[in-house]
Motif scaffolding. Structure first.
Motif, PDB file in Angstrom:
ATOM      1  N   VAL A 162     -50.695 -24.613  10.879  1.00  0.00           N
ATOM      2  CA  VAL A 162     -49.604 -23.786  10.362  1.00  0.00           C
ATOM      3  C   VAL A 162     -49.617 -22.424  11.053  1.00  0.00           C
ATOM      4  N   VAL A 163     -50.786 -21.805  11.112  1.00  0.00           N
ATOM      5  CA  VAL A 163     -50.910 -20.495  11.758  1.00  0.00           C
ATOM      6  C   VAL A 163     -50.561 -20.598  13.245  1.00  0.00           C
ATOM      7  N   ALA A 164     -51.106 -21.588  13.921  1.00  0.00           N
ATOM      8  CA  ALA A 164     -50.842 -21.752  15.358  1.00  0.00           C
ATOM      9  C   ALA A 164     -49.357 -22.005  15.628  1.00  0.00           C
ATOM     10  N   HIS A 165     -48.748 -22.859  14.824  1.00  0.00           N
ATOM     11  CA  HIS A 165     -47.325 -23.165  15.025  1.00  0.00           C
ATOM     12  C   HIS A 165     -46.453 -21.936  14.780  1.00  0.00           C
ATOM     13  N   THR A 166     -46.760 -21.170  13.747  1.00  0.00           N
ATOM     14  CA  THR A 166     -45.977 -19.967  13.462  1.00  0.00           C
ATOM     15  C   THR A 166     -46.114 -18.963  14.603  1.00  0.00           C
ATOM     16  N   ASN A 167     -47.332 -18.793  15.107  1.00  0.00           N
ATOM     17  CA  ASN A 167     -47.531 -17.906  16.260  1.00  0.00           C
ATOM     18  C   ASN A 167     -46.753 -18.406  17.471  1.00  0.00           C
ATOM     19  N   LEU A 168     -46.728 -19.715  17.669  1.00  0.00           N
ATOM     20  CA  LEU A 168     -46.025 -20.297  18.813  1.00  0.00           C
ATOM     21  C   LEU A 168     -44.524 -20.080  18.700  1.00  0.00           C
ATOM     22  N   TYR A 169     -43.923 -20.513  17.599  1.00  0.00           N
ATOM     23  CA  TYR A 169     -42.465 -20.459  17.544  1.00  0.00           C
ATOM     24  C   TYR A 169     -41.935 -19.033  17.437  1.00  0.00           C
ATOM     25  N   TRP A 170     -42.698 -18.116  16.796  1.00  0.00           N
ATOM     26  CA  TRP A 170     -42.154 -16.765  16.645  1.00  0.00           C
ATOM     27  C   TRP A 170     -41.999 -16.055  17.975  1.00  0.00           C
ATOM     28  N   GLN A 171     -42.849 -16.346  18.942  1.00  0.00           N
ATOM     29  CA  GLN A 171     -42.720 -15.666  20.233  1.00  0.00           C
ATOM     30  C   GLN A 171     -41.462 -16.082  20.991  1.00  0.00           C
ATOM     31  N   PHE A 172     -40.805 -17.161  20.549  1.00  0.00           N
ATOM     32  CA  PHE A 172     -39.586 -17.623  21.206  1.00  0.00           C
ATOM     33  C   PHE A 172     -38.337 -17.342  20.385  1.00  0.00           C
ATOM     34  N   GLN A 173     -38.473 -16.616  19.287  1.00  0.00           N
ATOM     35  CA  GLN A 173     -37.319 -16.239  18.477  1.00  0.00           C
ATOM     36  C   GLN A 173     -36.496 -15.248  19.271  1.00  0.00           C
ATOM     37  N   GLY A 174     -35.187 -15.318  19.150  1.00  0.00           N
ATOM     38  CA  GLY A 174     -34.345 -14.389  19.880  1.00  0.00           C
ATOM     39  C   GLY A 174     -33.068 -14.092  19.143  1.00  0.00           C
ATOM     40  N   GLY A 175     -32.445 -13.010  19.528  1.00  0.00           N
ATOM     41  CA  GLY A 175     -31.171 -12.610  18.961  1.00  0.00           C
ATOM     42  C   GLY A 175     -30.673 -11.377  19.688  1.00  0.00           C
ATOM     43  N   PRO A 176     -29.360 -11.156  19.679  1.00  0.00           N
ATOM     44  CA  PRO A 176     -28.828 -10.003  20.394  1.00  0.00           C
ATOM     45  C   PRO A 176     -29.310  -8.682  19.811  1.00  0.00           C
ATOM     46  N   GLY A 177     -29.807  -7.827  20.683  1.00  0.00           N
ATOM     47  CA  GLY A 177     -30.160  -6.470  20.306  1.00  0.00           C
ATOM     48  C   GLY A 177     -31.454  -6.294  19.545  1.00  0.00           C
ATOM     49  N   ARG A 178     -32.246  -7.349  19.424  1.00  0.00           N
ATOM     50  CA  ARG A 178     -33.525  -7.210  18.724  1.00  0.00           C
ATOM     51  C   ARG A 178     -34.538  -8.170  19.326  1.00  0.00           C
ATOM     52  N   THR A 179     -35.808  -7.892  19.049  1.00  0.00           N
ATOM     53  CA  THR A 179     -36.870  -8.688  19.640  1.00  0.00           C
ATOM     54  C   THR A 179     -37.799  -9.241  18.569  1.00  0.00           C
ATOM     55  N   ALA A 180     -38.379 -10.359  18.897  1.00  0.00           N
ATOM     56  CA  ALA A 180     -39.438 -10.956  18.088  1.00  0.00           C
ATOM     57  C   ALA A 180     -40.591 -11.200  19.043  1.00  0.00           C
TER      58      ALA A 180
END
Length: 184
Positions: free
Chosen positions: A154-172
């Motif tokens: 769970v921890v590893a997957h959350t770390n993995l997917y959050w680094q690829f989150q995106g949206g206009p004008g903001r960063t993850a």
């Protein structure tokens, strides 16, 4: 790069690190030590620390289970946001607290990774915040008997997917305790 105007500041957000929430948490002591180190660093750098505390039938207000874990102690001037839903923004004072302090970037730590931490990550992001997840400063219980992955996954997957989150004008992004930047 937040979409929130005139909000250049960063805040360290400590989500639900409560006695009853982290009692059986994966890598509990290591995660709490990392959060404590981040809290100390934030205080030294003048970065606001905002605490979030959940209440529910399992975590009744003012009960021992509801208290913040004894290894951590909010300073008298640090806000504690009370909540009843997974997303720390939902029906709480969190947005007003952050706006008052000029915060547009959140550095997120806490528990449970697959519940309140995840909801808060997304809640902040969709509201226009830049959101950094501290990879080694969030945890969860083992819910695998009910079909969830084991806590390490769970921890590893959350770390993995959050680094690829995106949206206009903001960063993850994701950073370790040692590498995360707490300044604006």
């Amino acid at each position: 790069m937040t979409t929130l105007e005139n909000r250049p500041g960063t805040a360290l957000l400590v989500v639900d690190v409560q006695v009853g929430v982290v009692a059986q948490a994966y890598r509990r002591d290591e995660v709490l030590a990392n959060i404590a180190a981040l809290v100390d660093r934030a205080r030294e750098q003048g970065t606001p620390v905002v605490w979030v505390r959940h209440s529910s039938d399992e975590l009744p207000l003012a009960s021992e289970q509801w208290q913040i874990a004894p290894e951590l102690a909010p300073a008298p001037d640090e806000p504690i946001v009370e909540k009843r839903y997974g997303d720390s923004f939902e029906d709480t004072t969190l947005e007003a607290t952050l706006a008052e302090q000029g915060v547009g970037r959140l550095v997120v730590t806490g528990a449970q990774t697959d519940a309140c931490v995840r909801s808060t990550l997304h809640g902040g992001f969709v509201r226009g915040y830049d959101v950094t997840l501290v990879s080694d400063a969030h945890t969860t219980d083992d819910f695998s008997q009910w079909g969830a992955p084991t806590p390490d996954l769970v921890v590893a997957h959350t770390n993995l997917y959050w680094q690829f989150q995106g949206g206009p004008g903001r960063t993850a992004d994701v950073a370790s305790t040692a590498d995360v930047t707490l300044g604006a």
